[in-house]
Design an enzyme around this catalytic site. Structure first.
Site, PDB file in Angstrom:
ATOM      1  CD  GLU A 170      -2.604  -1.492   2.451  1.00  0.00           C
ATOM      2  OE1 GLU A 170      -2.384  -0.770   3.427  1.00  0.00           O
ATOM      3  OE2 GLU A 170      -3.362  -2.479   2.496  1.00  0.00           O
ATOM      4  CD  GLU A 279      -4.745  -7.804   2.109  1.00  0.00           C
ATOM      5  OE1 GLU A 279      -5.532  -6.982   2.613  1.00  0.00           O
ATOM      6  OE2 GLU A 279      -3.508  -7.685   2.203  1.00  0.00           O
TER       7      GLU A 279
HETATM    8  O1  G3I Z   1      -2.241  -6.923  19.100  1.00  0.00           O
HETATM    9  C1  G3I Z   1      -2.988  -5.827  19.670  1.00  0.00           C
HETATM   10  C2  G3I Z   1      -3.471  -6.210  21.026  1.00  0.00           C
HETATM   11  O2  G3I Z   1      -2.353  -6.389  21.858  1.00  0.00           O
HETATM   12  C3  G3I Z   1      -4.387  -5.093  21.562  1.00  0.00           C
HETATM   13  O3  G3I Z   1      -4.920  -5.480  22.787  1.00  0.00           O
HETATM   14  C4  G3I Z   1      -5.545  -4.835  20.581  1.00  0.00           C
HETATM   15  C5  G3I Z   1      -6.428  -3.673  21.058  1.00  0.00           C
HETATM   16  O4  G3I Z   1      -7.047  -3.028  19.958  1.00  0.00           O
HETATM   17  O5  G3I Z   1      -4.991  -4.496  19.340  1.00  0.00           O
HETATM   18  C6  G3I Z   1      -4.192  -5.544  18.790  1.00  0.00           C
HETATM   19  O6  G3I Z   1      -3.701  -5.119  17.563  1.00  0.00           O
HETATM   20  C7  G3I Z   1      -4.620  -5.101  16.489  1.00  0.00           C
HETATM   21  C8  G3I Z   1      -4.112  -6.020  15.398  1.00  0.00           C
HETATM   22  O7  G3I Z   1      -4.934  -5.929  14.260  1.00  0.00           O
HETATM   23  C9  G3I Z   1      -4.066  -7.495  15.852  1.00  0.00           C
HETATM   24  O8  G3I Z   1      -5.346  -7.929  16.183  1.00  0.00           O
HETATM   25  C10 G3I Z   1      -4.703  -3.670  15.974  1.00  0.00           C
HETATM   26  O9  G3I Z   1      -5.317  -2.833  16.934  1.00  0.00           O
HETATM   27  C11 G3I Z   1      -5.498  -3.638  14.699  1.00  0.00           C
HETATM   28  O10 G3I Z   1      -5.409  -2.333  14.139  1.00  0.00           O
HETATM   29  C12 G3I Z   1      -4.915  -4.636  13.709  1.00  0.00           C
HETATM   30  O11 G3I Z   1      -5.719  -4.591  12.535  1.00  0.00           O
HETATM   31  C13 G3I Z   1      -5.167  -5.245  11.412  1.00  0.00           C
HETATM   32  C14 G3I Z   1      -4.955  -4.224  10.297  1.00  0.00           C
HETATM   33  O12 G3I Z   1      -4.493  -4.895   9.133  1.00  0.00           O
HETATM   34  C15 G3I Z   1      -3.931  -3.162  10.693  1.00  0.00           C
HETATM   35  O13 G3I Z   1      -3.793  -2.237   9.658  1.00  0.00           O
HETATM   36  C16 G3I Z   1      -6.163  -6.302  10.963  1.00  0.00           C
HETATM   37  O14 G3I Z   1      -6.248  -7.320  11.939  1.00  0.00           O
HETATM   38  C17 G3I Z   1      -5.702  -6.915   9.631  1.00  0.00           C
HETATM   39  O15 G3I Z   1      -6.723  -7.734   9.103  1.00  0.00           O
HETATM   40  C18 G3I Z   1      -5.453  -5.806   8.634  1.00  0.00           C
HETATM   41  O16 G3I Z   1      -4.986  -6.381   7.449  1.00  0.00           O
HETATM   42  C19 G3I Z   1      -4.765  -5.468   6.372  1.00  0.00           C
HETATM   43  C20 G3I Z   1      -3.609  -6.032   5.556  1.00  0.00           C
HETATM   44  O17 G3I Z   1      -2.483  -6.218   6.367  1.00  0.00           O
HETATM   45  C21 G3I Z   1      -3.273  -5.085   4.395  1.00  0.00           C
HETATM   46  N1  G3I Z   1      -4.432  -4.799   3.612  1.00  0.00           N
HETATM   47  C22 G3I Z   1      -5.619  -4.365   4.307  1.00  0.00           C
HETATM   48  C23 G3I Z   1      -5.975  -5.334   5.435  1.00  0.00           C
HETATM   49  C24 G3I Z   1      -7.256  -4.929   6.131  1.00  0.00           C
HETATM   50  O18 G3I Z   1      -7.103  -3.783   6.925  1.00  0.00           O
END
Ligand code: G3I
Length: 397
Positions: A170, A279
């Site tokens: 991205e 995705e």
């Molecule tokens: O690991 C922490 C945890 O310790 C904490 O308690 C919790 C509280 O919110 O957050 C956890 O982290 C989260 C992480 O996912 C793991 O679950 C983050 O807040 C959250 O922002 C993160 O979101 C991920 C996102 O990428 C980040 O940009 C999504 O799971 C994941 O599906 C998403 O994947 C992206 C691809 O990498 C790139 N393309 C788009 C796609 C969808 O957003």
């Protein structure tokens, strides 16, 4: 695992009930199709000459027991993408420590399944190591040296367990320009993508493909052109790039036609690169129906089947009860773990196709002029506020 004949009966019901919107419009379901739908999507994709049908996965998915039967079934899943565990923010929380636990768990699960892994990612707009995410305090040279060490360590650790690496994620705006709102731009400058690919090319384990991964490449001709131009720049400075992957987070009520989607995939294929759908998920917004969602899943799969260099489709999660779009009904199974119309429809496309249908198709003619943006897809496919990489609607005009 034999897939319940429920899917088949449900397919027939669906076909009869919604002929105008079903992916199988114009085709007749026969017992041949019904038998083949017992294959599961990965087995069907392989029969059609694809390398996989896959999903994102991390070990926390084990909490979603209703889906683990699929994640443990090679007929269902043939490819995993670590949803978060191989991102720099997970691997390197502090400068001096690497943590491979999460990524190793995905490797172990993939080995159990005999599945490929699309390793995800080395450089992104977010989820970088915290000291990088700050975007200041290190000069260009020191950042490049850090990146060299990081890529060497991580690519060596996962080695040939990766089918490919998303080297950069991205990095482009909707109009195909390099993003200036990411830490790498501030730390390295305008050529951060070329630098990343040059370093990754140096450290790539033998046979591991190097990919660029982004969203809305199927919808925005300008962004796709930007990605192709970027690939040329990477090669012109001696770097290597093997694939441009289409994330394809699409919307049930606002997505390209199958011909337009195919034409976009073909632009990458014609440039000699692989073009996975990496995705896929389909949000239902603005009152979109389940049938519209099902049709959108089906057309994305059809587009991949039509393009030889599309190795397969990866969905970004299986069930509505888990994952990044939890509660938004974007996935193939409902919160109770039951297959939705979306799944039946996707499976219908796979079951009703034969290898001769898909592998000999010629490139479709351009449906959009190069460098233009399709006006009807003038906004983000879905807006999820906590993910800042989805720009506000006003940005896409
Ligand atoms: O690991 C922490 C945890 O310790 C904490 O308690 C919790 C509280 O919110 O957050 C956890 O982290 C989260 C992480 O996912 C793991 O679950 C983050 O807040 C959250 O922002 C993160 O979101 C991920 C996102 O990428 C980040 O940009 C999504 O799971 C994941 O599906 C998403 O994947 C992206 C691809 O990498 C790139 N393309 C788009 C796609 C969808 O957003």
């Amino acid at each position: 695992m034999q897939f319940p004949s429920f899917f088949c009966i449900f397919s027939l019901f669906l076909y009869a009930a919604t002929p105008g919107s079903c992916a199988l419009r114009g085709e007749i379901l026969t017992t041949h199709h019904i038998r083949q739908s017992d294959e599961g999507p990965n087995a069907a994709a392989k029969r059609l000459g694809k390398i996989w049908f896959g999903s994102c996965y991390d070990s926390n998915y084990e909490r979603d027991q209703s889906m683990m039967k699929y994640f443990n079934d090679p007929k269902f899943i043939g490819q995993l993408t670590p949803e978060n565990s191989m991102k720099p923010a997970s691997i390197q929380r502090t400068k001096s420590q690497y943590d491979f636990k999460g990524g190793d768990a995905v490797v172990a699960q993939a080995k159990k399944l005999g599945a490929k892994i699309r390793c995800h990612f080395l450089m992104g707009p977010d989820q970088n190591a915290p000291f990088i995410q700050q975007g200041s305090g290190i000069n260009r040279q020191a950042t490049l040296e850090y990146l060299d060490g990081y890529m060497k360590t991580v690519m060596t650790h996962f080695g040939t367990n990766c089918y490919s690496w998303d080297v950069v994620n991205e990095a482009l705006t909707e109009s195909g320009q390099v993003r200036t709102d990411v830490p790498w731009y501030r730390l390295i400058g305008h050529d951060f993508v070329e630098q990343a690919f040059a370093i990754a090319s140096k450290h790539r384990p033998s046979g591991v493909k190097l990919c660029y991964n982004d969203f809305r490449l199927e919808a925005s001709a300008a962004k796709l052109q930007g990605a192709l131009d970027m690939a040329n720049r990477i090669k012109s400075v001696g770097g290597e790039i093997d694939c441009i992957s289409f994330e394809s987070h699409i919307s049930a009520s606002n997505h390209p036609t199958v011909d337009s989607f195919t034409a976009s995939l073909n632009r990458v294929a014609e440039a000699g690169m692989e073009v996975p759908i990496s995705e896929l998920d389909v949000v239902r917004e603005g009152g979109a129906t389940e049938a519209q969602q099902a049709a959108a899943y089906a057309l994305a799969v059809k587009a991949c089947l039509r393009v030889e260099k599309c190795p397969g489709v990866t969905v970004w999660g299986l069930s509505d009860s888990f994952g990044w779009l939890k509660g938004k009904q974007a996935d193939l199974f409902d919160t109770a773990g039951r297959p939705k119309t979306a799944f039946t429809s996707l499976m219908g496309v796979l079951s009703s196709s034969s290898k001769s249908d898909v592998s000999s198709e010629e490139a479709e003619p351009q449906s959009q002029p190069r460098g233009s943006t399709v006006k009807i897809f003038s906004r983000s496919p879905h807006s999820v506020r906590r993910h800042e990489w989805y720009r506000p609607r006003s940005h896409f005009v």
